[in-house]
Design a protein around this motif. Structure first.
Motif, PDB file in Angstrom:
ATOM      1  N   GLY A 269      45.527  47.948  51.504  1.00  0.00           N
ATOM      2  CA  GLY A 269      44.118  47.948  52.093  1.00  0.00           C
ATOM      3  C   GLY A 269      43.375  48.859  52.336  1.00  0.00           C
ATOM      4  N   ALA A 270      42.105  48.916  52.173  1.00  0.00           N
ATOM      5  CA  ALA A 270      41.431  50.319  52.349  1.00  0.00           C
ATOM      6  C   ALA A 270      41.738  50.895  53.571  1.00  0.00           C
ATOM      7  CB  ALA A 270      39.956  49.745  52.072  1.00  0.00           C
ATOM      8  N   GLY A 271      42.065  50.238  54.840  1.00  0.00           N
ATOM      9  CA  GLY A 271      42.372  50.750  55.966  1.00  0.00           C
ATOM     10  C   GLY A 271      43.616  51.413  55.949  1.00  0.00           C
ATOM     11  N   THR A 272      44.488  50.943  55.121  1.00  0.00           N
ATOM     12  CA  THR A 272      45.865  51.403  55.346  1.00  0.00           C
ATOM     13  C   THR A 272      46.388  52.391  54.301  1.00  0.00           C
ATOM     14  OG1 THR A 272      46.711  49.694  53.695  1.00  0.00           O
ATOM     15  CG2 THR A 272      46.387  48.742  55.928  1.00  0.00           C
TER      16      THR A 272
ATOM     17  N   THR B 249      45.106  40.172  47.532  1.00  0.00           N
ATOM     18  CA  THR B 249      46.121  40.008  48.648  1.00  0.00           C
ATOM     19  C   THR B 249      46.570  41.515  49.059  1.00  0.00           C
ATOM     20  OG1 THR B 249      47.621  40.096  46.599  1.00  0.00           O
ATOM     21  CG2 THR B 249      46.843  37.882  47.345  1.00  0.00           C
ATOM     22  N   GLY B 250      46.389  42.496  48.026  1.00  0.00           N
ATOM     23  CA  GLY B 250      46.922  43.826  48.503  1.00  0.00           C
ATOM     24  C   GLY B 250      48.313  43.958  47.880  1.00  0.00           C
ATOM     25  N   HIS B 251      49.008  43.101  47.174  1.00  0.00           N
ATOM     26  CA  HIS B 251      50.207  43.048  46.470  1.00  0.00           C
ATOM     27  C   HIS B 251      50.318  43.678  45.311  1.00  0.00           C
ATOM     28  CE1 HIS B 251      51.581  39.413  49.106  1.00  0.00           C
ATOM     29  NE2 HIS B 251      51.027  40.305  49.959  1.00  0.00           N
ATOM     30  N   VAL B 252      51.405  44.289  45.176  1.00  0.00           N
ATOM     31  CA  VAL B 252      51.502  44.817  43.645  1.00  0.00           C
ATOM     32  C   VAL B 252      51.776  43.682  42.633  1.00  0.00           C
ATOM     33  CG1 VAL B 252      53.081  46.402  42.137  1.00  0.00           C
ATOM     34  CG2 VAL B 252      52.636  47.023  44.387  1.00  0.00           C
ATOM     35  N   PHE B 253      50.843  43.873  41.614  1.00  0.00           N
ATOM     36  CA  PHE B 253      50.799  42.967  40.490  1.00  0.00           C
ATOM     37  C   PHE B 253      51.974  43.108  39.628  1.00  0.00           C
ATOM     38  CE2 PHE B 253      49.625  41.071  36.519  1.00  0.00           C
ATOM     39  CZ  PHE B 253      49.499  39.905  36.636  1.00  0.00           C
ATOM     40  N   GLY B 254      51.733  44.479  39.297  1.00  0.00           N
ATOM     41  CA  GLY B 254      52.878  45.066  38.236  1.00  0.00           C
ATOM     42  C   GLY B 254      52.336  46.647  37.864  1.00  0.00           C
TER      43      GLY B 254
ATOM     44  N   PHE C 165      35.364  46.807  44.199  1.00  0.00           N
ATOM     45  CA  PHE C 165      35.831  45.712  43.237  1.00  0.00           C
ATOM     46  C   PHE C 165      36.413  44.726  43.842  1.00  0.00           C
ATOM     47  CE2 PHE C 165      35.631  49.636  40.336  1.00  0.00           C
ATOM     48  CZ  PHE C 165      34.926  49.124  39.350  1.00  0.00           C
ATOM     49  N   LYS C 166      36.926  44.891  45.224  1.00  0.00           N
ATOM     50  CA  LYS C 166      37.603  43.911  45.983  1.00  0.00           C
ATOM     51  C   LYS C 166      36.383  42.908  46.490  1.00  0.00           C
ATOM     52  CE  LYS C 166      39.957  43.339  50.237  1.00  0.00           C
ATOM     53  NZ  LYS C 166      40.728  44.331  51.415  1.00  0.00           N
ATOM     54  N   MET C 167      35.069  43.342  46.670  1.00  0.00           N
ATOM     55  CA  MET C 167      34.066  42.322  47.052  1.00  0.00           C
ATOM     56  C   MET C 167      33.537  41.826  45.718  1.00  0.00           C
ATOM     57  SD  MET C 167      33.715  42.918  50.122  1.00  0.00           S
ATOM     58  CE  MET C 167      34.544  44.087  51.247  1.00  0.00           C
ATOM     59  N   GLU C 168      33.662  42.816  44.865  1.00  0.00           N
ATOM     60  CA  GLU C 168      32.953  41.707  43.358  1.00  0.00           C
ATOM     61  C   GLU C 168      34.067  40.705  43.078  1.00  0.00           C
ATOM     62  OE1 GLU C 168      30.128  42.131  41.619  1.00  0.00           O
ATOM     63  OE2 GLU C 168      29.402  43.129  43.537  1.00  0.00           O
ATOM     64  N   GLY C 169      35.091  40.882  43.497  1.00  0.00           N
ATOM     65  CA  GLY C 169      36.419  39.758  42.962  1.00  0.00           C
ATOM     66  C   GLY C 169      37.015  40.428  41.861  1.00  0.00           C
ATOM     67  N   CYS C 170      36.983  41.541  41.296  1.00  0.00           N
ATOM     68  CA  CYS C 170      37.833  41.987  40.197  1.00  0.00           C
ATOM     69  C   CYS C 170      39.243  41.803  40.857  1.00  0.00           C
ATOM     70  CB  CYS C 170      37.385  43.417  40.129  1.00  0.00           C
ATOM     71  SG  CYS C 170      38.138  44.031  38.622  1.00  0.00           S
TER      72      CYS C 170
ATOM     73  N   VAL D 187      40.137  43.715  35.186  1.00  0.00           N
ATOM     74  CA  VAL D 187      40.794  45.006  35.803  1.00  0.00           C
ATOM     75  C   VAL D 187      40.413  46.035  35.875  1.00  0.00           C
ATOM     76  CG1 VAL D 187      43.031  46.375  35.381  1.00  0.00           C
ATOM     77  CG2 VAL D 187      42.900  43.925  34.556  1.00  0.00           C
ATOM     78  N   ALA D 188      40.204  46.981  37.276  1.00  0.00           N
ATOM     79  CA  ALA D 188      39.397  48.165  37.075  1.00  0.00           C
ATOM     80  C   ALA D 188      40.557  49.176  37.154  1.00  0.00           C
ATOM     81  CB  ALA D 188      38.680  48.054  38.560  1.00  0.00           C
ATOM     82  N   GLU D 189      40.392  49.961  36.147  1.00  0.00           N
ATOM     83  CA  GLU D 189      41.060  51.257  36.016  1.00  0.00           C
ATOM     84  C   GLU D 189      40.381  52.597  36.313  1.00  0.00           C
ATOM     85  OE1 GLU D 189      43.265  52.044  32.300  1.00  0.00           O
ATOM     86  OE2 GLU D 189      41.533  52.053  31.243  1.00  0.00           O
ATOM     87  N   GLY D 190      40.995  53.713  36.862  1.00  0.00           N
ATOM     88  CA  GLY D 190      40.490  54.672  37.477  1.00  0.00           C
ATOM     89  C   GLY D 190      39.764  54.667  38.718  1.00  0.00           C
ATOM     90  N   VAL D 191      40.441  53.855  39.484  1.00  0.00           N
ATOM     91  CA  VAL D 191      39.646  53.714  40.916  1.00  0.00           C
ATOM     92  C   VAL D 191      40.287  54.913  41.827  1.00  0.00           C
ATOM     93  CG1 VAL D 191      39.718  52.352  43.045  1.00  0.00           C
ATOM     94  CG2 VAL D 191      39.492  51.280  40.868  1.00  0.00           C
ATOM     95  N   GLU D 192      39.387  55.685  42.243  1.00  0.00           N
ATOM     96  CA  GLU D 192      39.927  56.996  42.974  1.00  0.00           C
ATOM     97  C   GLU D 192      39.455  57.032  44.419  1.00  0.00           C
ATOM     98  OE1 GLU D 192      38.425  60.267  40.815  1.00  0.00           O
ATOM     99  OE2 GLU D 192      39.936  59.927  38.980  1.00  0.00           O
ATOM    100  N   THR D 193      38.552  56.201  44.896  1.00  0.00           N
ATOM    101  CA  THR D 193      37.980  56.181  46.224  1.00  0.00           C
ATOM    102  C   THR D 193      38.141  55.107  46.962  1.00  0.00           C
ATOM    103  OG1 THR D 193      35.801  55.930  45.741  1.00  0.00           O
ATOM    104  CG2 THR D 193      36.592  58.159  45.407  1.00  0.00           C
ATOM    105  N   PRO D 194      38.047  55.054  48.362  1.00  0.00           N
ATOM    106  CA  PRO D 194      38.072  53.790  48.956  1.00  0.00           C
ATOM    107  C   PRO D 194      36.667  52.907  48.790  1.00  0.00           C
ATOM    108  CG  PRO D 194      38.203  55.550  50.507  1.00  0.00           C
ATOM    109  CD  PRO D 194      38.273  56.197  49.109  1.00  0.00           C
ATOM    110  N   GLU D 195      35.851  53.542  48.648  1.00  0.00           N
ATOM    111  CA  GLU D 195      34.513  53.013  48.481  1.00  0.00           C
ATOM    112  C   GLU D 195      34.446  52.163  46.998  1.00  0.00           C
ATOM    113  OE1 GLU D 195      34.760  56.554  48.847  1.00  0.00           O
ATOM    114  OE2 GLU D 195      33.909  56.218  51.060  1.00  0.00           O
ATOM    115  N   GLN D 196      35.204  52.904  45.832  1.00  0.00           N
ATOM    116  CA  GLN D 196      35.395  52.322  44.719  1.00  0.00           C
ATOM    117  C   GLN D 196      36.173  50.779  44.919  1.00  0.00           C
ATOM    118  OE1 GLN D 196      36.645  55.468  42.380  1.00  0.00           O
ATOM    119  NE2 GLN D 196      34.537  55.993  41.693  1.00  0.00           N
ATOM    120  N   PHE D 197      37.375  51.027  45.599  1.00  0.00           N
ATOM    121  CA  PHE D 197      38.246  50.052  45.811  1.00  0.00           C
ATOM    122  C   PHE D 197      37.547  48.741  46.349  1.00  0.00           C
ATOM    123  CE2 PHE D 197      41.816  48.403  48.682  1.00  0.00           C
ATOM    124  CZ  PHE D 197      42.168  47.368  47.848  1.00  0.00           C
ATOM    125  N   ASN D 198      36.818  49.050  47.640  1.00  0.00           N
ATOM    126  CA  ASN D 198      36.119  48.116  48.337  1.00  0.00           C
ATOM    127  C   ASN D 198      35.109  47.372  47.511  1.00  0.00           C
ATOM    128  OD1 ASN D 198      37.123  47.736  50.689  1.00  0.00           O
ATOM    129  ND2 ASN D 198      36.297  49.754  51.486  1.00  0.00           N
TER     130      ASN D 198
END
Ligand code: C2E
Ligand code: MG
Ligand code: MG
Ligand code: MG
Length: 292
Positions: free
Chosen positions: A280-283, A52-57, A248-253, A235-246
């Motif tokens: 979102g990665a674009g924002t 969703t791109g919302h803050v969970f906590g 985990f998003k695709m994988e459904g983490c 949960v994925a921690e240590g996400v530093e780049t848009p590629e990494q974010f994408n």
């Protein structure tokens, strides 16, 4: 040759050793008064719902504002706190501060703001942990479902009766349990089916290695699938780049956390991010990831 190793080198070696020993003794001495001198602070790092791109906590992370040495990271003093037993009062302080802060945020915002708190194994095997959590929830008025306790995977190596009973009691209080640094503890996976665990945090070392190593990507996918099939949040921690974010998003983490979104920041600085709904990665162009 032997002359080089003797004499000067030996002196150099011992003076180095004694200096670090002295430093350690000083840190330990200072840590005893850090709590009552108000030198400990919590920083918070947002956790974002990848879909969703919302803050969970947010995860609460302790820092020590040393009057002479400046900001000291937890890896430099939590081990000392554990060895000296100071982790018990410090841990109780962390729990209370984090719950108070979360309660304030949950009153302020109309969406829930979850809070994750790290527990050290020393706190966990202490008989009072269940009472401490119960009392803290009662005193702060925080809804137990808002609180997640993070335990490193190595704790689960000790698959003892008392540990299982403590976990069950914590779950009965309504708080959630998360396994931190998952994949590094060399423990068997069987505890995942027996224990009341709610989520797993994939260790940062896998994420760092993600782009270079195809095998790492397979391990990460397998962990996310495992979590899904066991009805656990991933949960994925240590996400530093848009590629990494994408990725985990695709994988459904489920949740993502890392410098790409924000570094851990003091409570007042994190508030601007808690209300943000578009991660979102674009924002991410004018993001907060560069805030030091
Ligand atoms: P952890 O619980 O696994 O926390 C994640 C660590 O990764 C944090 O380091 C965080 O600042 C860092 N991090 C987050 N995103 C990124 C990223 O994108 N890249 C990189 N390179 N690092 C990132 P921090 O705050 O220095 O904490 C280190 C460890 O100290 C924690 O690891 C946790 O095990 C322990 N710790 C922190 N606060 C507490 C506490 O209140 N109590 C206890 N018992 N342990 C704590
Ligand atoms: Mg943690
Ligand atoms: Mg950890
Ligand atoms: Mg971790």
């Amino acid at each position: 040759h032997s002359k080089i190793l003797g004499g000067n080198n030996y002196k150099f070696f011992t003076s180095c050793m004694s200096r670090s020993l002295e430093e350690r003794v000083n840190l330990e001495r200072d840590l005893h008064s850090a709590l009552k001198n108000d030198e400990l602070v919590l920083h918070y790092q947002p956790q974002i719902d990848s879909q969703t791109g919302h803050v969970f906590g947010a995860e609460a992370l302790i820092r020590w504002e040393h009057p002479k040495r400046g900001l000291i990271p937890p890896n430099q003093f939590i081990p000392i706190a554990e060895e000296t037993g100071l982790i018990i009062p410090i841990g109780e302080w962390v729990l209370r501060m984090a719950c108070m802060q979360a309660e304030e945020w949950n009153r302020k915002y109309d969406h829930p703001v979850h809070i994750a708190v790290n527990l050290s194994i020393k706190q966990f095997v202490n008989n009072d942990i269940v009472k401490t959590v119960e009392r803290t929830l009662h005193e702060t008025g925080l809804d137990p479902e808002i609180l997640e306790l993070e335990l490193t995977e190595s704790i689960f190596l000790e698959n003892t009766e008392s540990m299982i009973s403590t976990l069950n009691k914590l779950q009965k209080l309504g708080v959630r349990i998360s396994i931190d640094d998952f994949g590094t503890g060399y423990s068997s996976l069987s505890y995942l089916k027996d224990l009341p665990i709610d989520s797993i945090k994939i260790d940062q070392s896998f994420i760092r290695d993600l782009c270079e190593n195809k095998k790492t990507a397979s391990i990460i996918s397998a962990i996310i699938t495992l979590a899904k099939n066991l009805d656990l949040k991933s949960v994925a921690e240590g996400v530093e780049t848009p590629e990494q974010f994408n990725y985990f998003k695709m994988e459904g983490c489920d949740l993502v956390q890392g410098y790409y979104f924000s570094r851990p920041l003091p409570a007042n600085q994190i508030e601007a991010l808690l209300d943000r709904t578009e991660w979102g990665a674009g924002t991410m162009n004018n993001n907060f990831a560069t805030v030091k």
